[in-house]
Structure formats: C-alpha cells, structure tokens
Design a protein around this motif. Structure first.
Motif, mmCIF file in Angstrom:
data_model
loop_
_atom_site.group_PDB
_atom_site.id
_atom_site.type_symbol
_atom_site.label_atom_id
_atom_site.label_comp_id
_atom_site.label_asym_id
_atom_site.label_seq_id
_atom_site.Cartn_x
_atom_site.Cartn_y
_atom_site.Cartn_z
ATOM 1 N N THR A 30 -2.691 -0.296 -7.544
ATOM 2 C CA THR A 30 -2.403 -0.179 -6.116
ATOM 3 C C THR A 30 -1.717 -1.461 -5.656
ATOM 4 O O THR A 30 -1.449 -2.348 -6.470
ATOM 5 N N ASN A 253 -8.815 5.322 9.155
ATOM 6 C CA ASN A 253 -7.384 5.121 8.924
ATOM 7 C C ASN A 253 -6.732 4.762 10.258
ATOM 8 O O ASN A 253 -6.908 5.476 11.248
ATOM 9 N N ASN A 280 -13.399 1.528 5.748
ATOM 10 C CA ASN A 280 -14.235 2.632 6.239
ATOM 11 C C ASN A 280 -15.682 2.414 5.783
ATOM 12 O O ASN A 280 -15.983 2.515 4.595
HETATM 13 O O1 UT7 Z 1 -14.273 8.826 6.646
HETATM 14 C C1 UT7 Z 1 -14.000 10.163 6.382
HETATM 15 C C2 UT7 Z 1 -12.700 10.500 6.905
HETATM 16 N N1 UT7 Z 1 -11.681 10.063 5.982
HETATM 17 C C3 UT7 Z 1 -10.434 10.042 6.398
HETATM 18 O O2 UT7 Z 1 -10.196 10.297 7.547
HETATM 19 C C4 UT7 Z 1 -9.355 9.754 5.393
HETATM 20 C C5 UT7 Z 1 -8.177 10.625 5.708
HETATM 21 N N2 UT7 Z 1 -7.070 10.475 4.802
HETATM 22 C C6 UT7 Z 1 -6.293 9.383 4.751
HETATM 23 O O3 UT7 Z 1 -6.579 8.410 5.401
HETATM 24 C C7 UT7 Z 1 -5.039 9.415 3.911
HETATM 25 O O4 UT7 Z 1 -4.775 10.742 3.510
HETATM 26 C C8 UT7 Z 1 -5.102 8.495 2.678
HETATM 27 C C9 UT7 Z 1 -5.061 7.042 3.111
HETATM 28 C C10 UT7 Z 1 -6.377 8.769 1.891
HETATM 29 C C11 UT7 Z 1 -3.895 8.752 1.774
HETATM 30 O O5 UT7 Z 1 -2.685 8.578 2.505
HETATM 31 P P1 UT7 Z 1 -1.510 9.662 2.373
HETATM 32 O O6 UT7 Z 1 -0.407 9.160 3.201
HETATM 33 O O7 UT7 Z 1 -2.092 10.992 2.717
HETATM 34 O O8 UT7 Z 1 -1.122 9.530 0.859
HETATM 35 P P2 UT7 Z 1 -1.169 10.645 -0.275
HETATM 36 O O9 UT7 Z 1 -2.562 11.008 -0.635
HETATM 37 O O10 UT7 Z 1 -0.232 11.751 0.085
HETATM 38 O O11 UT7 Z 1 -0.535 9.849 -1.492
HETATM 39 C C12 UT7 Z 1 0.862 9.458 -1.457
HETATM 40 C C13 UT7 Z 1 1.183 8.776 -2.768
HETATM 41 C C14 UT7 Z 1 0.793 9.595 -3.996
HETATM 42 O O12 UT7 Z 1 1.783 9.413 -4.966
HETATM 43 P P3 UT7 Z 1 2.937 10.517 -5.190
HETATM 44 O O13 UT7 Z 1 2.217 11.786 -5.525
HETATM 45 O O14 UT7 Z 1 3.676 10.571 -3.896
HETATM 46 O O15 UT7 Z 1 3.720 9.945 -6.315
HETATM 47 C C15 UT7 Z 1 -0.483 8.944 -4.449
HETATM 48 O O16 UT7 Z 1 -0.714 9.104 -5.827
HETATM 49 O O17 UT7 Z 1 0.469 7.537 -2.865
HETATM 50 C C16 UT7 Z 1 -0.227 7.488 -4.129
HETATM 51 N N3 UT7 Z 1 -1.451 6.727 -3.932
HETATM 52 C C17 UT7 Z 1 -1.499 5.393 -4.063
HETATM 53 N N4 UT7 Z 1 -0.573 4.475 -4.392
HETATM 54 C C18 UT7 Z 1 -0.946 3.187 -4.439
HETATM 55 C C19 UT7 Z 1 -2.673 7.162 -3.570
HETATM 56 N N5 UT7 Z 1 -3.522 6.150 -3.467
HETATM 57 C C20 UT7 Z 1 -2.829 5.025 -3.776
HETATM 58 C C21 UT7 Z 1 -3.165 3.668 -3.846
HETATM 59 N N6 UT7 Z 1 -2.192 2.776 -4.165
HETATM 60 N N7 UT7 Z 1 -4.398 3.202 -3.560
#
Ligand code: UT7
Length: 323
Positions: A30, A253, A280
């Motif tokens: 990450t 978030n 969180n």
């Molecule tokens: O407390 C309970 C309530 N929880 C929440 O409200 C959490 C809600 N969700 C979120 O906050 C967001 O969905 C996240 C922060 C968890 C993720 O953000 P996102 O903008 O939805 O990202 P994503 O899951 O669509 O991932 C985008 C990309 C993916 O790569 P590809 O498939 O585009 O190549 C992930 O594999 O980011 C990648 N990715 C990361 N990259 C670097 C996922 N986690 C990481 C990471 N570092 N830690």
C-alpha cells in the motif's frame, strides 16, 4: 416534567502507540498516498498487549465520570458496545464495573459493530426514561487490530483502536431546547450481513476470525442509509438542517463524512473529524470524536449535536443530543 437523559460527562482513551501509513506500507502493498486519497487516514493508534477493550474502556469511563463530577456510587448501569471483548464472559462491562469500583447495578456488552455506540446510547436512554436507572455509563471500546488480517491491504489500513465513553444521568426537560437526548433511531438489515463481517468467533475454535469487507458496497450503503438516518432524526424532532450545530459522524472514511456534511449544508468546520488521526475505531469512533471536540472547546453546553454511524450487520442509526 418528563425524564430526560442528560449527557453530563465525556471521556476518551487512545493507545500510546501511533502507526503511520508509511509504517504500514513497509508491511503490506500500500502507500501513504492511496490511504490518504481514498480514506483521509494519516495514522492510527494500535493497542499494546495490556490495552484491551476493558482496560481502554475503564480509562474512558474514568474520564467521563471525572468530567461529570460523578463517582462509582452514581453508576447504576454500564453498557459496553464492543465487537472485540477481552473474554466471551464475564462481559467487558463487568470487568469495567470492577475496575471502577462500582458495586451495585448491572451491565452488559452489546454487539452492533460500528453502530454499537448509537445502539448502546439508545438502550441507555430508554432505561433512564422508564426509570430503570439514573446513571448509565455508555462506552464504546474496540481493539480491531486483534481481528485484522494483516496481510489484507483492503482492510488492515482502515482501522485503529481506542475507547470513548459518556455518562448519562436522569434529569428533567421538555422540547428541543432542553438538555438531553432528544431522539435515537436504530436500524438493521441482516440480509446485508455478508458485506462486512468477522469470519469466526470464540465459539468457533477452528476460526478465531478476522474482518472481511466488500468496501465498495459498504461505502454505497453508508452514503444512502446514513442520509436517510439523518433526515429521519430531524423530521422526528421537527428540526431542519440549519438547527444542527455539530455533526459527529462515524469515522470510517473522510469521503463519506464530507458527503454527510454537505447533505446537512453544514460548513466543514461544524463537522467533527478524527478519522485522519484515529482511523476507524468502530464503536469507539463517535464517542472519541465527541470527546475530542468537547475537550478542545468546540462543542459547548447547549449545542445541538447529531451523531450517526453504520457498521457490520448491517446496523445503522442516529442520535440527536442537546448538550
Ligand atoms: O465502519 C464500517 C463502515 N465502513 C465503511 O464505511 C468503509 C466503506 N468503504 C470505503 O471506505 C472504501 O470503499 C475503501 C476505502 C474501503 C476502498 O476505497 P475504494 O475507492 O472503494 O477502492 P476500491 O475498493 O474500489 O479499490 C480500488 C483499487 C483496487 O485496485 P484495482 O482493482 O483498481 O486495480 C484495489 O485493489 O485500490 C486497490 N487497493 C489498494 N491499493 C493500495 C485496495 N486497498 C488498497 C490499499 N493500498 N490499501
């Protein structure tokens, strides 16, 4: 005059150890940039071995009681919202009862994940309104670092540990201008249980359990469900967006928090944000944010505070409090 639950004390506790995004990036694939841009998180506090839910909850409760000018004899009930208790039983609430030197009343733990504090506040408010208790400690205390899959970059960068507590005491009041809990609204949708869960428990010796999340779907649910919860709280009290002094949201978030602030037409400086430094902390996030903004003098007596949270279950809800 009807009985009201007055919030007379607030306290918080954060573990000593701070872990930055860069430190996490040395362990999993990450980057500081990804975490900041997608979540707003810069760092989190992670518990040491002695910093359990009971230990941290006790510290937060002591701070809340001191703030209220109250002592162990004023506590009738202790409610602890936690998904990470020290033991299956006794309840974390009773470990805290013993540590505080409270020798009467009762207590129990309540599991509603990140919405746990709102749930516990609602239960406490009901107990006070019907005359079952006059002083209730409501605590959110979590050590999510113990249920993280530290190889899963999609979850392990998002959470932190900590505890927050409020002391509610019976008083009298009527109308939206009188101090106290004006309303709480709780919701759950069990059919959405598989978008955010822990894949095990103490009853499953084969699976101690780590957190699993479909982040995109939880994000989508959070934005719509929390918007509904906020509107519901205002409508139930005959209030409009303009009446709210402070939004104290669940800290999952920054993008979700900012969307809620915009929906309420609140200027950013009226929205309490701790996710950048705490990440969180699940059930601890709302009381920790409340404790911070209260301790630094932003939130004052008489202010109208809207709290909301959503978590695994799916669980969500709101609380509207005149401080
Ligand atoms: O407390 C309970 C309530 N929880 C929440 O409200 C959490 C809600 N969700 C979120 O906050 C967001 O969905 C996240 C922060 C968890 C993720 O953000 P996102 O903008 O939805 O990202 P994503 O899951 O669509 O991932 C985008 C990309 C993916 O790569 P590809 O498939 O585009 O190549 C992930 O594999 O980011 C990648 N990715 C990361 N990259 C670097 C996922 N986690 C990481 C990471 N570092 N830690």
């Amino acid at each position: 005059m009807p009985t009201r639950s007055i919030l007379t004390g607030i306290g918080g506790y954060l573990p000593e150890k701070i872990v930055t995004n860069d430190e996490l990036a040395a362990r999993v694939d990450t980057s500081d940039q990804w975490i900041r841009e997608r979540t707003g998180i810069r760092q989190r506090h992670l518990a040491g071995p002695h910093e359990t839910a009971a230990f941290m909850g006790t510290k937060a409760a002591q701070a809340a009681l001191a703030d209220a000018g109250a002592g162990p004899d004023d506590v009738d009930v202790i409610l602890v919202a936690t998904s990470t208790p020290d033991q299956a039983f006794p309840a974390t609430a009773l470990r805290i009862q013993a540590a505080l030197g409270v020798t009467k009343g009762f207590g129990f733990d309540l599991a509603a994940a990140c919405a746990g504090f709102i749930y516990a506040l609602s239960v406490a408010d009901g107990m006070i309104r019907v005359g079952q208790a006059r002083g209730v400690l409501v605590i959110g205390s979590e050590v999510y670092s113990r249920i993280m899959n530290w190889q899963d970059r999609t979850t392990c960068v998002l959470f932190g540990d900590g505890a927050g507590a409020v002391f509610l005491q019976a008083g009298e009041g009527e109308g939206n201008d009188a101090r106290g809990v004006l309303s709480t609204h709780l919701h759950a949708q069990g059919t959405l249980g598989d978008i955010l869960y822990v894949d095990g428990a103490v009853g499953r010796h084969d699976l101690p359990g780590t957190l699993v999340m479909n982040g995109k779907e939880v994000f989508r649910q959070a934005v719509t469900r929390l918007a509904g919860a906020v509107d519901e709280a205002l409508a139930a009290n005959g209030l409009v967006y303009n009446d709210i002094d402070w939004l104290v949201p669940h800290q999952a978030n920054l993008r979700i928090i900012e969307a809620m602030g915009k929906r309420l037409s609140l200027p950013p400086e009226r929205v309490v944000i701790t996710v950048d430094r705490h990440a969180n902390t699940s059930a601890a996030s709302v009381p920790l944010a409340l404790a911070e903004a209260y301790a630094d003098g932003r939130i004052k007596r008489g202010d109208l505070v809207l709290m909301e949270a959503l978590g695994g279950g799916l669980t969500w809800g709101s609380a509207l409090v005149r401080m």
